[in-house]
Design a protein around this motif. Sequence first.
Motif: not given
Length: 347
Positions: A110-112, A185-191, A229-233, A269-274
């Motif tokens: 994912p790009l997030v 553009f990629l930097v703006t992809l904040v979830s 909060v990023l759900f990754t180390d 794991l952000r948006n991991i459901e999709v």
Amino acid sequence: MNNSRWRLVAVSLSFIGWLASCSILGGEASPEPLFSVPQGFPEPTYDLSKNPLTNDGVALGKKLFYDGILSRDGSISCGECHNQSHAFTHHGHGFSHGIDDQEGTRNAQPLVNLAWQDSFFWDGGVFDLDLFSIAPIENPLEMDEKIGNVLQKLRTHKDYPRLFKKAYGTEEITTERFLKALSQFLVTLVSANAKYDQYLAGKAQLTADETAGLQLFKDKGCASCHSGVLFTDHSFRSNGLLPEYTDDLGRYRITENPQDKNKFKVPTLRNIEVTYPYMHDGRFLNLEGVLEHYAGGVKETGNLDPLLKQNGRFGIAMTKEEQQKIIAFLKTLTDQEFLTNPRFAAP
């Protein structure tokens, strides 16, 4: 009421609506910022001072992201393998598919929240977001093009010289400008507005299963790797997956250090459901499969992460019921605003 009075009422209502959209009564409307650090997030890793975001720069980057001109035959854009509604992954594909319908060797990540990453791809082979886009463009299985050819196509395009001038002041199209526009553009992809974020802010409540899942996520050690909060180390670890579909050895491909064999980057794991299918090779079609792996499918890979070798057993002891509660929590990380934000959508 006569027609003139109706027109007066309509004009008055329109004016009131305009005032309501302004930052203060009588002031100008406040546009959504191009980028801001969400509450509770750390400072970004990406150095924005070296590539300040502008409306025109982000717009240029977005147009480039969705334009097949970056590929050899014009058929593949970045958006082809990174679909917004699935958190910018290649939905339904274990391996990404590129030019001439060729199959790649890994699942598209994912790009997030890229502004907080210090390495990219499953093996961390790129360490700078401004260099990130070179890899898929020049990969023969993805876009199969050369940067020099891309620049030449952009220079002779009817729109791009003008767009580069708007973003940078002149029509000059260079490698640096091209790559930094994509980065903007990629930097703006904040979830950062999932149910879990709203819960942390005191604006939402978790269900009983979601609350239990959050506690299990912590107690079972999931949060040791998928931390903060990023759900990754951002580390590289072996999670007990032996090579199955390819001979991909992960981080070892970059470092050639035997200790890095079978190690892959810990994904967010952000948006991991999709973002299914899961893992670097897309071997698991759903979250149930992922949790079952950790509960009973972990193998000794030679470099298995110590967190998965405790108390004389491999993996993480979890009942089926506990797995379902963890999944309930993971679904609170789905950010519908991010997945549907028109700012990120294809033109």
